[in-house]
Design a protein around this motif. Structure first.
Motif, PDB file in Angstrom:
ATOM      1  N   TYR A  64      52.386   4.213 -14.542  1.00 12.83           N
ATOM      2  CA  TYR A  64      52.990   3.181 -15.385  1.00 12.83           C
ATOM      3  C   TYR A  64      54.158   3.742 -16.192  1.00 12.83           C
ATOM      4  N   LEU A  78      55.090  -1.215 -13.242  1.00 10.17           N
ATOM      5  CA  LEU A  78      54.436  -0.496 -12.163  1.00 10.17           C
ATOM      6  C   LEU A  78      55.516  -0.238 -11.111  1.00 10.17           C
ATOM      7  N   GLN A  85      45.264   0.007  -9.248  1.00  6.72           N
ATOM      8  CA  GLN A  85      45.843  -0.646 -10.413  1.00  6.72           C
ATOM      9  C   GLN A  85      45.462  -2.124 -10.506  1.00  6.72           C
TER      10      GLN A  85
END
Lengths: 114, 110
Positions: A64, A78, A85
């Motif tokens: 991130y 992202l 995730q």
């Protein structure tokens, strides 16, 4: 007074795609946070911004990036989404990290990476 | 590492009874604690908070107790109602960041 607003509410990504989660608060708060919530694990801090112009890693920052665009907005990016995730992401804000006041949360973004 | 945790992942309570939700923390540097309620599909909502220099704080139908000796925090809900069904999280503040426990799911039986 909307509080903390997150967009989008739902998102499906393919592995490797990128996207940015947006967050804005209208409470003139100094501190903002990004958490992810996974079943049975509570909320885990990804990144936080103690004040405008500063950002710091939290508990699970890998994969991130964040930008504190101004006092109101704190985005989470992202760069190359992975199935790990897949989660519900919450943005929060507080007067400051030092004040004895609670953090206010947005409604969340449910992200699925396939 | 140090963490915040709740003793039980689920709690079933009869409507009208009192509920007690427990939380253990291990970081003695924590100076501020918050209880949050999260309903399905929503973000956590503030219930009550307590500073580390206090041992009890009361709100409307809720009481938070803090025992620093054993690093224990509890939330008591009086006369539990169906609307109290939710996941409850305790959070502690360390170094200006909030850390959350895994949560307790409270189900109220009619």
């Amino acid at each position: 007074n909307a509080g903390v607003t997150q967009t989008p509410k739902f998102q499906v990504l393919k592995t490797g795609q990128s996207m940015t989660l947006q967050c804005a608060q209208d409470m003139n708060h100094n501190s903002m946070y990004w958490y992810r919530q996974d079943p049975g694990m509570g909320l885990r801090l990804i990144y936080y911004s103690a004040s405008e112009g500063t950002t710091d890693k939290g508990e699970v920052p890998n994969g991130y990036n964040v930008s504190r665009l101004n006092k109101r907005e704190f985005s989470l990016r992202l760069e190359s989404a992975a199935p790990s995730q897949t989660s519900v992401y919450f943005c929060a804000s507080s007067v400051s990290g030092q004040a004895n006041t609670e953090a206010f949360f947005g409604q969340g973004t449910r992200l699925t990476v396939v | 590492g140090e963490s915040v945790g709740l003793h039980l992942p689920t709690l079933s309570v009869q409507e009208g009874d009192n509920s007690i939700i427990n939380c253990a923390y291990s970081n003695s540097a924590s100076d501020y604690f918050i209880w949050y309620k999260q309903e399905s599909g929503k973000g956590p909502q503030f219930i009550i908070d307590i500073r580390s220099n206090m041992d009890k704080r009361q709100g409307q139908r809720v009481t938070v107790l803090l025992n620093k000796t054993v690093k224990h925090l509890s939330l008591q809900i009086a006369a539990t109602q169906p609307g109290d069904s939710a996941v409850y999280f305790c959070a502690e503040r360390v170094d200006y960041k909030l850390s959350f426990g895994a949560g307790t799911t409270v189900t109220v039986r009619a």
